[in-house]
Motif scaffolding. Structure first.
Motif, PDB file in Angstrom:
ATOM      1  N   LEU A 173      52.442 -35.761 -55.740  1.00 20.34           N
ATOM      2  CA  LEU A 173      51.653 -34.553 -56.007  1.00 20.34           C
ATOM      3  C   LEU A 173      50.554 -34.489 -54.952  1.00 20.34           C
ATOM      4  O   LEU A 173      49.845 -35.479 -54.756  1.00 20.34           O
ATOM      5  N   LEU A 183      49.686 -23.897 -54.371  1.00 21.13           N
ATOM      6  CA  LEU A 183      50.633 -24.930 -53.929  1.00 21.13           C
ATOM      7  C   LEU A 183      49.910 -26.178 -53.433  1.00 21.13           C
ATOM      8  O   LEU A 183      50.328 -27.297 -53.714  1.00 21.13           O
ATOM      9  N   ARG A 208      50.509 -27.152 -57.617  1.00 25.53           N
ATOM     10  CA  ARG A 208      51.186 -26.261 -58.547  1.00 25.53           C
ATOM     11  C   ARG A 208      52.684 -26.176 -58.228  1.00 25.53           C
ATOM     12  O   ARG A 208      53.077 -26.086 -57.059  1.00 25.53           O
ATOM     13  N   HIS A 209      53.499 -26.214 -59.274  1.00 27.04           N
ATOM     14  CA  HIS A 209      54.925 -25.976 -59.127  1.00 27.04           C
ATOM     15  C   HIS A 209      55.145 -24.514 -59.530  1.00 27.04           C
ATOM     16  O   HIS A 209      54.926 -24.164 -60.696  1.00 27.04           O
ATOM     17  N   SER A 262      57.160 -21.360 -60.467  1.00 23.38           N
ATOM     18  CA  SER A 262      58.487 -21.006 -60.993  1.00 23.38           C
ATOM     19  C   SER A 262      58.491 -19.538 -61.413  1.00 23.38           C
ATOM     20  O   SER A 262      57.478 -18.851 -61.318  1.00 23.38           O
ATOM     21  N   ARG A 298      62.117 -26.475 -52.365  1.00 23.13           N
ATOM     22  CA  ARG A 298      62.679 -25.631 -53.425  1.00 23.13           C
ATOM     23  C   ARG A 298      63.622 -26.509 -54.233  1.00 23.13           C
ATOM     24  O   ARG A 298      64.583 -27.072 -53.699  1.00 23.13           O
ATOM     25  N   HIS A 299      63.362 -26.632 -55.514  1.00 22.02           N
ATOM     26  CA  HIS A 299      64.192 -27.448 -56.397  1.00 22.02           C
ATOM     27  C   HIS A 299      65.463 -26.683 -56.744  1.00 22.02           C
ATOM     28  O   HIS A 299      65.488 -25.454 -56.688  1.00 22.02           O
ATOM     29  N   PHE A 355      62.474 -23.611 -58.418  1.00 21.13           N
ATOM     30  CA  PHE A 355      61.015 -23.544 -58.385  1.00 21.13           C
ATOM     31  C   PHE A 355      60.548 -24.228 -57.092  1.00 21.13           C
ATOM     32  O   PHE A 355      61.312 -24.968 -56.463  1.00 21.13           O
ATOM     33  N   TYR A 411      57.418 -26.213 -54.683  1.00 22.87           N
ATOM     34  CA  TYR A 411      56.226 -27.062 -54.721  1.00 22.87           C
ATOM     35  C   TYR A 411      56.012 -27.701 -53.349  1.00 22.87           C
ATOM     36  O   TYR A 411      56.921 -27.729 -52.527  1.00 22.87           O
ATOM     37  N   ARG A 449      55.334 -31.043 -51.233  1.00 25.07           N
ATOM     38  CA  ARG A 449      55.418 -32.492 -51.330  1.00 25.07           C
ATOM     39  C   ARG A 449      54.224 -33.057 -50.575  1.00 25.07           C
ATOM     40  O   ARG A 449      54.049 -32.755 -49.396  1.00 25.07           O
ATOM     41  N   PRO A 490      59.739 -26.461 -64.145  1.00 18.48           N
ATOM     42  CA  PRO A 490      59.419 -27.550 -63.204  1.00 18.48           C
ATOM     43  C   PRO A 490      59.439 -28.948 -63.826  1.00 18.48           C
ATOM     44  O   PRO A 490      59.477 -29.944 -63.083  1.00 18.48           O
ATOM     45  N   ARG A 530      61.675 -31.779 -62.668  1.00 13.24           N
ATOM     46  CA  ARG A 530      61.294 -32.798 -61.667  1.00 13.24           C
ATOM     47  C   ARG A 530      61.038 -34.129 -62.352  1.00 13.24           C
ATOM     48  O   ARG A 530      61.271 -35.191 -61.783  1.00 13.24           O
TER      49      ARG A 530
END
Lengths: 406, 175
Positions: free
Chosen positions: A285, B16, B20-21, B23, B53-54, B58, B60, B62, B155, B158
């Motif tokens: 994170l 971001l 924040r994730h 979605s 992008r998952h 969604f 996020y 890294r 999210p 994850r």
């Protein structure tokens, strides 16, 4: 042995709720328990409970539990019948199905022998056996399909709230014990297909050989039709079972794995501490914060001050004359001067005197150059001498440079 | 399109970079990101941020270096939750993503073993759990319906992935 099947079915029709109740009781019942169960299902016009119990025994619906004279359980044939009627079929193992295939192989040899000796009676017998085995095989395969669907529905509804791992164990057992071997069995490249193909060919040759015996031909054709139906049903049931349980298998596999992985992670935290998993870097994170930024007001002030800036006169730079004397000494020039000055008794002192402005580092560099390529013969004094060069005390054995002839 | 004029840029970047994730439930900022994914990726990449992008759709960032220490707390909270749901015989994914969770029913401080794991991750009491929920909500993993219940957002997949990754890392107990 039931002497009168009609009596059996009349009784079964009248007391079906009792039979159903007994079917679901998997543990043996004592006389008293059995009478209690019967009592729950009788109405005022019915015969006495003792009489009904007697009829249950005489119609072979119940029998004593082996080794226990006063405990009762439902008989195997009646249990199978009820299982079929209640659509609660049990799975038939692939070993049993393989047994049917072995029996078919043996009946096939018998039929082949009968055809070889034109033995109509023997052929008729063999066809009967083949048809019987084919029907059993078809029925058991169909029961397997029903049992798999039942299990799948039970697992989906999960009324008993079984943990994911336990449900996966059940479906995995179905998969490993029934679906995989069954797939092998019906694989077109495998022995079952070869056996059934050769049996079909043999039955067809029988219709040709006994073409003038209409009844026998009908039997041969009937057996071929049963064989064809069985093959179609087995393949269809298998593929439908596969469609039913494959997605469920995958779902339960993932869920069971996830649950197991979470437990493994927790156990590891217990054993090795939470840092051992390095979860922060796995989650990654972002931790991004602004540091050392100037406020907009401050920047505006700076820009405002700059916009009104007028440069004054350039300051005069002084005091560099002395420094400019110090600098790089050309080794070639130094060597040339040294050649003219030979002989000298201490090179370091000579360099210090003749290279004004050279730093100590520069003097030592020139000293090294002369030592490596001297313009004459070099000799070192036997006594150490100390001198001050640029406020540094230097101790050395004086290096004299003499002309070649000296 | 000029990269600095991408829609919702300021709001997206702010969210971001704070972890924040983003979605579908995030509405306009998600739509802007989904529609201009490559432009945003190029821009963020030039600023040193990795946009991911998952497979569940969604987005996020890294973190590159200096990760948030909440990662450990969130993970430990989630491992306990997964084990608990599985023990109750409930469908894991279905339960996680379709049901509301009453905070008072959560097992994290109800069993000694779980209390120990929570303490190990630096969460000793209900207040720390409350703080964790606030953080998880900001990160986009859950939505608090009211002060008593919460619901997981997409999210959180994850976190399910993390269960798999942890076993991959430890290796020795995988089947």
């Amino acid at each position: 042995m039931i002497s009168d099947p009609q009596s059996f079915f009349r009784f079964a029709a009248r007391f079906y709720p009792l039979l159903s109740d007994l079917y679901y009781r998997t543990e043996g019942l004592s006389d008293g328990d059995l009478l209690d169960v019967i009592r729950r299902h009788v109405v005022p016009d019915d015969p006495s409970c003792e009489h009904i119990m007697d009829r249950l025994v005489k119609l072979c619906i119940i029998e004593t539990v082996p080794g226990e004279a006063s405990r009762w359980e439902i008989t195997h044939p009646v249990r199978s019948l009820l299982r079929f009627l209640l659509r609660e079929q049990r799975l038939t193992s692939v070993e049993v199905i393989q047994g049917y295939l072995d029996a078919l192989g043996s009946s096939r040899s018998e039929l082949e022998k009968s055809l070889g000796s034109a033995d109509r009676s023997g052929a008729l017998h063999a066809i009967g056996d083949i048809s019987e085995t084919v029907e059993r095989l078809r029925q058991d395969a169909c029961d397997n399909h029903s049992a798999i669907l039942n299990t799948s529905m039970e697992l989906k509804s999960n009324r008993e709230h079984l943990p994911a791992a336990e449900r996966f164990e059940t479906i995995n057992r179905l998969w490993v014990k029934y679906m995989y071997p069954m797939r092998d069995l019906i694989d077109v490249d495998k022995s079952m297909e070869a056996l059934l193909d050769s049996l079909d060919r043999l039955l067809y040759s029988g219709t040709l050989q006994f073409g003038r015996h209409a009844e026998l031909v009908r039997e041969f054709n009937g057996s071929r039709a049963r064989l064809l139906r069985m093959r179609r049903n087995i393949a269809a049931d298998f593929h439908e079972s596969l469609r039913e349980i494959e997605p469920l298998y995958e779902t339960l596999r993932v869920e069971s794995e996830l649950a197991r992985f979470a437990s493994v992670a927790l156990r590891r935290i217990d054993r090795e501490g939470v840092r051992s998993l390095d979860l922060d870097s796995m989650m990654a994170l972002p931790s991004w914060r602004t540091e050392g930024l100037l406020s907009d007001v401050f920047l505006s002030g700076c820009l405002h001050a700059l916009s009104g800036y007028e440069p004054g006169e350039a300051p005069v730079v002084t005091g560099l004359e002395v420094e400019s004397v110090r600098g790089y000494s050309d080794p070639a020039e130094v060597l040339s001067s040294l050649s003219l000055a030979l002989p000298i008794d201490d090179l370091l002192v000579w360099l210090d005197s003749n290279c004004p402005g050279a730093s100590l580092e520069d003097l030592l560099r020139l000293y090294g150059i002369v030592y490596c390529s001297p313009p004459g013969r070099v000799e070192f004094g036997s006594l150490s001498r100390e001198c001050m060069i640029h406020e540094v005390s230097v101790s050395s054995y004086p290096m004299a440079v003499l002309s070649e002839g000296e | 399109m000029i990269l600095s004029e991408l829609p919702e840029l300021k709001e997206l970047f702010k969210k971001l970079r704070s972890g924040r994730h983003v979605s579908g439930e995030d509405g306009a900022i998600y739509r802007a990101l989904a529609e201009h994914e490559e432009e945003f990726r190029t821009l963020f990449d030039s600023l040193g941020f990795v946009l991911l992008r998952h497979r569940r759709d969604f987005f996020y960032f890294r973190g590159g270096s200096g990760y948030s220490s909440f990662g450990t707390r969130i993970a430990v909270f989630f491992f306990i939750l997964v084990e608990w749901i599985a023990e109750r015989g409930e469908r894991l994914e279905e339960t996680l993503f379709t049901q509301s969770f009453l905070i008072a029913d959560l097992p994290h401080f109800q069993r000694e073993r779980y209390r120990k794991y929570m303490a190990e991750a630096g969460m000793e009491d209900a207040d720390s759990l409350h703080n964790l929920f606030l953080r998880m909500e900001r990160l986009g993993f859950l939505r608090r319906e009211n002060e008593h219940s919460l619901r997981f957002r997409t999210p959180a997949y994850r976190l399910l992935d993390l269960c798999m990754e942890v076993l991959g890392e430890s290796g020795e107990e995988s089947s």
